[in-house]
Write a protein that holds these residues in place. Structure first.
Motif, PDB file in Angstrom:
ATOM      1  N   ALA A 192      -0.349   3.224   5.305  1.00  9.70           N
ATOM      2  CA  ALA A 192      -0.834   3.156   6.687  1.00  9.70           C
ATOM      3  C   ALA A 192      -0.561   1.776   7.279  1.00  9.70           C
ATOM      4  CB  ALA A 192      -2.334   3.466   6.729  1.00  9.70           C
ATOM      5  N   ALA A 193      -0.734   0.730   6.460  1.00 10.92           N
ATOM      6  CA  ALA A 193      -0.430  -0.625   6.922  1.00 10.92           C
ATOM      7  C   ALA A 193       1.056  -0.768   7.234  1.00 10.92           C
ATOM      8  CB  ALA A 193      -0.856  -1.643   5.865  1.00 10.92           C
TER       9      ALA A 193
ATOM     10  N   PRO B 268      -4.278  -6.257  -5.267  1.00 12.51           N
ATOM     11  CA  PRO B 268      -4.300  -5.322  -4.138  1.00 12.51           C
ATOM     12  C   PRO B 268      -5.115  -5.895  -2.974  1.00 12.51           C
ATOM     13  CG  PRO B 268      -4.810  -4.208  -6.209  1.00 12.51           C
ATOM     14  CD  PRO B 268      -4.844  -5.671  -6.492  1.00 12.51           C
ATOM     15  N   VAL B 269      -4.567  -5.772  -1.776  1.00  9.22           N
ATOM     16  CA  VAL B 269      -5.266  -6.280  -0.590  1.00  9.22           C
ATOM     17  C   VAL B 269      -5.695  -5.144   0.337  1.00  9.22           C
ATOM     18  CG1 VAL B 269      -4.143  -8.529  -0.642  1.00  9.22           C
ATOM     19  CG2 VAL B 269      -3.054  -6.643   0.590  1.00  9.22           C
TER      20      VAL B 269
ATOM     21  N   ILE C 137       1.349  -6.340   0.300  1.00  9.07           N
ATOM     22  CA  ILE C 137       0.615  -5.078   0.347  1.00  9.07           C
ATOM     23  C   ILE C 137       0.975  -4.161  -0.823  1.00  9.07           C
ATOM     24  CG2 ILE C 137       0.348  -2.919   1.663  1.00  9.07           C
ATOM     25  CD1 ILE C 137       0.636  -4.615   4.204  1.00  9.07           C
ATOM     26  N   PHE C 138       2.262  -4.147  -1.202  1.00  5.77           N
ATOM     27  CA  PHE C 138       2.741  -3.212  -2.221  1.00  5.77           C
ATOM     28  C   PHE C 138       2.973  -3.923  -3.553  1.00  5.77           C
ATOM     29  CE2 PHE C 138       3.845  -1.075   1.712  1.00  5.77           C
ATOM     30  CZ  PHE C 138       3.573   0.254   1.431  1.00  5.77           C
TER      31      PHE C 138
ATOM     32  N   PRO D  83      -4.079  -5.497   6.533  1.00  8.05           N
ATOM     33  CA  PRO D  83      -5.116  -6.332   5.916  1.00  8.05           C
ATOM     34  C   PRO D  83      -4.895  -7.819   6.181  1.00  8.05           C
ATOM     35  CG  PRO D  83      -3.514  -5.707   4.273  1.00  8.05           C
ATOM     36  CD  PRO D  83      -3.112  -4.981   5.528  1.00  8.05           C
ATOM     37  N   THR D  84      -5.958  -8.574   6.075  1.00  9.62           N
ATOM     38  CA  THR D  84      -5.878 -10.031   6.104  1.00  9.62           C
ATOM     39  C   THR D  84      -5.639 -10.518   4.674  1.00  9.62           C
ATOM     40  OG1 THR D  84      -7.383 -10.155   7.992  1.00  9.62           O
ATOM     41  CG2 THR D  84      -7.108 -12.146   6.667  1.00  9.62           C
ATOM     42  N   VAL D  85      -4.614 -11.324   4.489  1.00 11.43           N
ATOM     43  CA  VAL D  85      -4.239 -11.748   3.139  1.00 11.43           C
ATOM     44  C   VAL D  85      -4.461 -13.246   2.979  1.00 11.43           C
ATOM     45  CG1 VAL D  85      -2.551  -9.902   2.906  1.00 11.43           C
ATOM     46  CG2 VAL D  85      -1.829 -12.121   3.780  1.00 11.43           C
TER      47      VAL D  85
END
Length: 504
Positions: free
Chosen positions: A19-20, A12-13, A135-136, A195-197
């Protein structure tokens, strides 16, 4: 016996994935709306900037050309420096270019600004899908992709309507200025919510980028400018040179080790190869036909931008209603039964529209082909995208989706150039010596003596799109039955919940 590589555990990130996704959808929605919003305003742009038909075609071609060339490398750029950063950079470029478009005083300046817009769109598009997969978790990506696909459908409907409203009430400039607040909101949301990944190093095939850019640019310029220069010998040399450079590009990709722009091994899969032919045909016909359709509705039919947009609404609505139904039955029938029928139906609808493009044709008759287009579209976009990558090994699915989407955009830019060139040729044949260019700050209906010839020219030009669709339909009849199959080194049950790439 070889075993499939283990599936990396999902990390998870963010604790706010939805929301992202909302933040990403803002930028994605903006570039999709822009593709259709401009078509409605083209007659007004031609009149306001004292442009000819060729100049207006370049407004579309410049955008598609600069969209297509960087598209493949943009995904790897996101992997290397971070998809969030590249997404934000694309938003800045696209938004700034939109303001430049609205401030343009000449058609040449607008073409340059549209070219810059295309670069921004190319940076944005691959990052949305890449970030969704980061993200998912696999079991939630299907729902996320459903939202993503819904945004695409809504944008297709909103674009022409918004273009009509803005052009009628505020002027053509506002179809571009509207992107400024949307772009700023998208940037703020991305900064806070996306988010930054983790990044990965990549090598960039710059030789491939140059070859593809030179070859495609030469081909498009030669096709589109041929009529303007009376198909002089140097035009044919330019077109032939473009083809030669593109062949050289394919040869370079075959010998490039490591990370070629286009992994040619993808085309060993029969369904991937055939699906690329199908989506090229669809991109060719749809993008190329929008200009003559809008010119006919407004300059021959005397419709306002808003009313001409309403004529196209049934197509988007019907596609949106039928697409989920087609998606549910896709796994239970042969893909060729849906895709080939869809392409054939869209070709029939396009030919039908061209045949009835006459000054005396009532509006209700003009709407009928758009209804058939909507029915056919439901059997083309998502089914083709799903079929293209369904049998690919899981580790090649991302590369396959990138190549597939690039193929669609390449088809679009070549279609816009080819149908635009045919449109100018048919205008010269049907209205010899007649100046059909609108003069003055606003577009207006052509004088009665010019309407019949202009209408015939517009109808005859979209026959080319219909012909290409019929070829695409014939080719897709050879799609193999892939029901129940997955990639040969699929990582197992967990992969079944991962989303199929969606056409953008």
């Amino acid at each position: 016996m070889t075993t499939a590589p283990p599936v990396p555990a999902f990390k998870p990130v963010t604790d706010r994935p939805w929301a992202a996704l909302l933040a990403l959808c803002v930028g994605f929605f903006m570039i999709l709306v822009d593709m259709s919003i401009v078509a409605v305003a083209q007659p007004q742009i031609m009149a306001a900037l004292d442009a000819d038909v060729n100049g207006i075609v370049w407004v579309t071609s410049a955008y598609l050309l600069t969209y297509a060339v960087p598209l493949l490398i943009a995904g790897r750029l996101g992997d290397k420096i971070g998809p969030k950063k590249v997404y934000q950079a694309g938003l800045v470029i696209f938004t700034a270019a939109s303001v430049w478009c609205g401030l343009s005083d000449t058609i040449g300046e607008l073409i340059l600004a549209r070219g810059l817009q295309g670069i921004g769109a190319a940076l944005i598009t691959p990052q949305t899908l890449a970030l969704i997969t980061r993200i998912f978790p696999p079991e939630r990506r299907g729902a996320a992709m459903g939202v993503w696909g819904t945004v695409a459908g809504v944008a297709t409907l909103v674009g022409p309507l918004l273009g009509g409203i803005l052009t009628d009430s505020l002027g053509w400039e506002w179809i571009f200025f509207v992107n400024l607040p949307v772009g700023i909101i998208g940037l703020l949301l991305a900064a806070v919510l996306v988010p930054t990944v983790e990044t990965h190093d990549h090598r960039f095939d710059w030789v491939g980028v140059v070859l593809s850019a030179v070859g495609l640019s030469a081909l498009v310029f030669g096709i589109q400018e041929g009529e303007s220069y009376h198909w002089a010998p140097w035009i044919w040399v330019l077109i032939a040179s473009g083809v030669v450079v593109l062949v050289l590009f394919v040869w370079w990709q075959a010998r490039t080790e490591g990370e070629p722009l286009v992994p040619l091994s993808l085309f060993r899969d029969r369904n991937f190869s055939i699906s690329n032919v199908g989506i090229t045909a669809m991109g060719f016909a749809v993008s190329g036909s929008m200009i003559p359709i809008m010119f006919f509705l407004q300059l021959v039919g005397g419709m306002s931008p808003m009313r001409s947009a309403l004529v196209m609404v049934p197509m988007a609505v019907i596609t949106g209603v039928l697409a989920p139904i087609v998606g549910r039955v896709l796994d239970r029938v042969r893909p060729r039964n849906i895709v080939a029928l869809g392409l054939f139906g869209y070709g029939v609808a396009t030919f039908w529209a061209g045949f009835i493009f006459r000054p005396e044709t009532p509006v209700w008759q003009l709407v009928l082909p758009t209804i058939l287009m909507g029915v056919a579209s439901a059997g083309i976009w998502a089914p083709l995208a799903a079929t293209a990558t369904r049998n690919l090994p899981w580790h090649q699915a991302g590369a396959g989706a990138g190549v597939y989407n690039t193929t669609r955009v390449v088809g679009s830019v070549v279609g816009a150039a080819a149908i635009g060139a045919l449109m100018m040729s048919r205008l010269a044949a049907n209205l010899p010596g007649v100046d059909t260019q609108n003069r003055g700050p606003e577009a207006h209906q052509l004088p009665e003596f010019a309407r019949e010839g202009f209408a015939r020219a517009m109808g005859e030009s979209i026959y080319l799109g219909a012909a290409v669709l019929f070829v695409g339909a014939a080719v897709t009849l050879f799609l193999a039955d892939s029901r129940g199959q997955r990639g040969t080194d699929s990582p197992g049950p967990q992969s079944s919940s991962a989303p199929r790439p969606v056409d953008v």
